[in-house]
Design an enzyme around this catalytic site. Sequence first.
Site, PDB file in Angstrom:
ATOM      1  N   ASP A  65      -2.708   7.040   1.639  1.00  0.00           N
ATOM      2  CA  ASP A  65      -2.169   7.890   0.574  1.00  0.00           C
ATOM      3  C   ASP A  65      -0.855   7.346   0.010  1.00  0.00           C
ATOM      4  O   ASP A  65      -0.293   7.920  -0.927  1.00  0.00           O
ATOM      5  CB  ASP A  65      -1.964   9.327   1.069  1.00  0.00           C
ATOM      6  CG  ASP A  65      -1.058   9.416   2.293  1.00  0.00           C
ATOM      7  OD1 ASP A  65      -0.325   8.451   2.567  1.00  0.00           O
ATOM      8  OD2 ASP A  65      -1.100  10.449   2.985  1.00  0.00           O
TER       9      ASP A  65
ATOM     10  N   GLY B 185       0.803  -1.226   0.000  1.00  0.00           N
ATOM     11  CA  GLY B 185       0.000   0.000   0.000  1.00  0.00           C
ATOM     12  C   GLY B 185       0.827   1.263   0.000  1.00  0.00           C
ATOM     13  O   GLY B 185       0.364   2.320  -0.411  1.00  0.00           O
ATOM     14  N   ARG B 186       2.081   1.166   0.487  1.00  0.00           N
ATOM     15  CA  ARG B 186       2.951   2.339   0.479  1.00  0.00           C
ATOM     16  C   ARG B 186       4.361   1.981  -0.005  1.00  0.00           C
ATOM     17  O   ARG B 186       5.297   2.749   0.184  1.00  0.00           O
ATOM     18  CB  ARG B 186       2.985   3.008   1.856  1.00  0.00           C
ATOM     19  CG  ARG B 186       3.751   2.248   2.888  1.00  0.00           C
ATOM     20  CD  ARG B 186       3.987   3.087   4.136  1.00  0.00           C
ATOM     21  NE  ARG B 186       2.884   2.985   5.072  1.00  0.00           N
ATOM     22  CZ  ARG B 186       2.096   3.991   5.398  1.00  0.00           C
ATOM     23  NH1 ARG B 186       2.279   5.173   4.857  1.00  0.00           N
ATOM     24  NH2 ARG B 186       1.135   3.828   6.267  1.00  0.00           N
TER      25      ARG B 186
ATOM     26  N   ARG C  45       6.427 -12.448   1.304  1.00  0.00           N
ATOM     27  CA  ARG C  45       6.076 -12.737   2.694  1.00  0.00           C
ATOM     28  C   ARG C  45       5.012 -13.816   2.756  1.00  0.00           C
ATOM     29  O   ARG C  45       4.459 -14.193   1.714  1.00  0.00           O
ATOM     30  CB  ARG C  45       5.662 -11.457   3.408  1.00  0.00           C
ATOM     31  CG  ARG C  45       4.459 -10.807   2.861  1.00  0.00           C
ATOM     32  CD  ARG C  45       4.517  -9.447   2.198  1.00  0.00           C
ATOM     33  NE  ARG C  45       5.679  -8.647   2.053  1.00  0.00           N
ATOM     34  CZ  ARG C  45       5.927  -7.523   2.713  1.00  0.00           C
ATOM     35  NH1 ARG C  45       5.087  -7.100   3.642  1.00  0.00           N
ATOM     36  NH2 ARG C  45       6.980  -6.804   2.443  1.00  0.00           N
TER      37      ARG C  45
ATOM     38  N   ASP D 253       9.567  -4.951   7.587  1.00  0.00           N
ATOM     39  CA  ASP D 253       8.520  -3.997   7.955  1.00  0.00           C
ATOM     40  C   ASP D 253       8.685  -3.472   9.380  1.00  0.00           C
ATOM     41  O   ASP D 253       8.020  -3.922  10.311  1.00  0.00           O
ATOM     42  CB  ASP D 253       7.130  -4.612   7.758  1.00  0.00           C
ATOM     43  CG  ASP D 253       6.810  -4.852   6.296  1.00  0.00           C
ATOM     44  OD1 ASP D 253       7.457  -4.220   5.440  1.00  0.00           O
ATOM     45  OD2 ASP D 253       5.938  -5.671   5.996  1.00  0.00           O
TER      46      ASP D 253
ATOM     47  N   ASP E 282       1.462 -10.924   7.018  1.00  0.00           N
ATOM     48  CA  ASP E 282       1.960 -10.102   5.906  1.00  0.00           C
ATOM     49  C   ASP E 282       3.267  -9.406   6.265  1.00  0.00           C
ATOM     50  O   ASP E 282       3.885  -8.770   5.414  1.00  0.00           O
ATOM     51  CB  ASP E 282       0.905  -9.071   5.481  1.00  0.00           C
ATOM     52  CG  ASP E 282       0.481  -8.160   6.625  1.00  0.00           C
ATOM     53  OD1 ASP E 282      -0.033  -8.689   7.619  1.00  0.00           O
ATOM     54  OD2 ASP E 282       0.662  -6.930   6.532  1.00  0.00           O
ATOM     55  N   ASN E 283       3.708  -9.545   7.524  1.00  0.00           N
ATOM     56  CA  ASN E 283       4.992  -8.975   7.948  1.00  0.00           C
ATOM     57  C   ASN E 283       6.023 -10.063   8.229  1.00  0.00           C
ATOM     58  O   ASN E 283       7.014  -9.817   8.919  1.00  0.00           O
ATOM     59  CB  ASN E 283       4.810  -8.117   9.208  1.00  0.00           C
ATOM     60  CG  ASN E 283       3.990  -6.871   8.944  1.00  0.00           C
ATOM     61  OD1 ASN E 283       3.931  -6.389   7.823  1.00  0.00           O
ATOM     62  ND2 ASN E 283       3.342  -6.357   9.965  1.00  0.00           N
TER      63      ASN E 283
END
Length: 520
Positions: free
Chosen positions: A134, A102-103, A199, A279, A269-270
Amino acid sequence: MKLNIKDKFTTQLPADSNLENTRRQVTEACFSYVTPKQTSNPQLLHVSPEMLDKLGLTQADAKSEEFLKVMTGNKVLENTTPYAMCYGGHQFGNWAGQLGDGRAINLFEVEHENKSWVVQLKGAGETPYSRSGDGLAVLRSSIREYLCSEAMHYLGVPTTRALSLALSGDKVLRDVMYDGHPDFEKGAIVSRVSPSFLRFGSYEIFASRQDHKTLKILMDFTINQHFPHLGKPSKETYLQFFAEVTQRTLDMIIHWQRVGFVHGVLNTDNMSILGLTIDYGPYGWLEGFDFGWTPNTTDRQHKRYRYGNQPNMGLWNLYQLANTLFPLIEDAKAIETILEKYTTDFESESLKMMRSKLGLKTENASDHLLMQDLEDVLQVTETDMTIFFRNLGNFKKDEASEGLTIINEAFYVPTELLDTILQQWNAWFDRYAERLQSESIPDSERKSQMNAVNPKYVLRNYMSQLAIDKADEGDYTGIDELFQLLKQPYEDQPKHQKWFAKRPEWARHKVGSSMLSCSS
């Protein structure tokens, strides 16, 4: 700036056919093409010389306009196709569905000296996986990620790496503690580097959708690119792959426990498929030795990801990966055997790790009791983990009565050392001294061995916060000071002695020094 670009992920795996950068569910694809966001006034703050070298770059390259533009997303190198990865994940024990980068935006893969590296930007804009975010990042979290990536490497902990830290020149709106008080902060971009950012969730997303075709494609790619020593992909190879991922995960968490590192968000997911720490969000190092401590405010109530529970969380996440891979392996008993081995191996490896921290070379049947009693007394009153183990190296086996004096600096509130606690400590030191009598090495040699596994300097949250506070005012010297300090965490470094200290009282409840959120 010359790089040996050898992209494999985008050339060998299925891509999202939709080229629009819109939030959506992405199916039957491992990634989506995406272009980083242009920034208004990028400024390079720091570069890791070692990572430059590993990519085949020079200091002159790092000072070039091209390097600045590429590492802040303002230029896409010719013949490269930036992308965001698709993955899912279990978050705090619950399946969260599609998550994805997402980022984060992966720029390209570089081959240098027979090693392959993926170069990725964190905070370079939105992707199809940004959901309501964002895709940007702020300076405080970027400093923490940049410093921690490299600090962990020098501690000997398996980790992803960091190449550069830069300001975007733009302001980013963030609610630091999620309490309804958002504010604008300096935007920043970290360039992260790893052999792979795959991951557990990269595989889970396809299993959750019963998309076993894409799951197998990704598995075969993973084995061919990152586990080629296992041989040609097959059911037996998949099983061996799972066994190796399990072992790597165990090794990584043993290292975390050794240095007192708490990840804070051990969602699937990490969890790196390569057994790397990945992460860096609301992480922290233990100040007082406390199995129940978590740095993550989101986890404060249930403490799922507390220090003492990290080994269990590693296993829980491996169970989710096992369920994901079962359709390809189809041997429940063999999988279960591997998972059971994690538990038994963790007990033996933890014991081995603690022996090394105590300077014990030989094995003794009563060692686990000695260590259990130590862990108990360490938590009776607030005792700094890093200082305790580092100073314990000064203990002499013929001077048990000096034990408390040697570790006195580690106590946060010495007045809490009542008679019963003092007796408990003295009894432990007597047992420790007796145990050392069975060791043949001299005290000086034992100290050297202990100092090689018990760091003198770790990236305490208050240290990061001091550098962040300076950076917010436009002074970025604190970043380099900590970067240089943490490259030699096991050395005495007399000029940096001020950092070998307990957390200051002002930092006990300060946001960023004790309380951390996932906000970045």
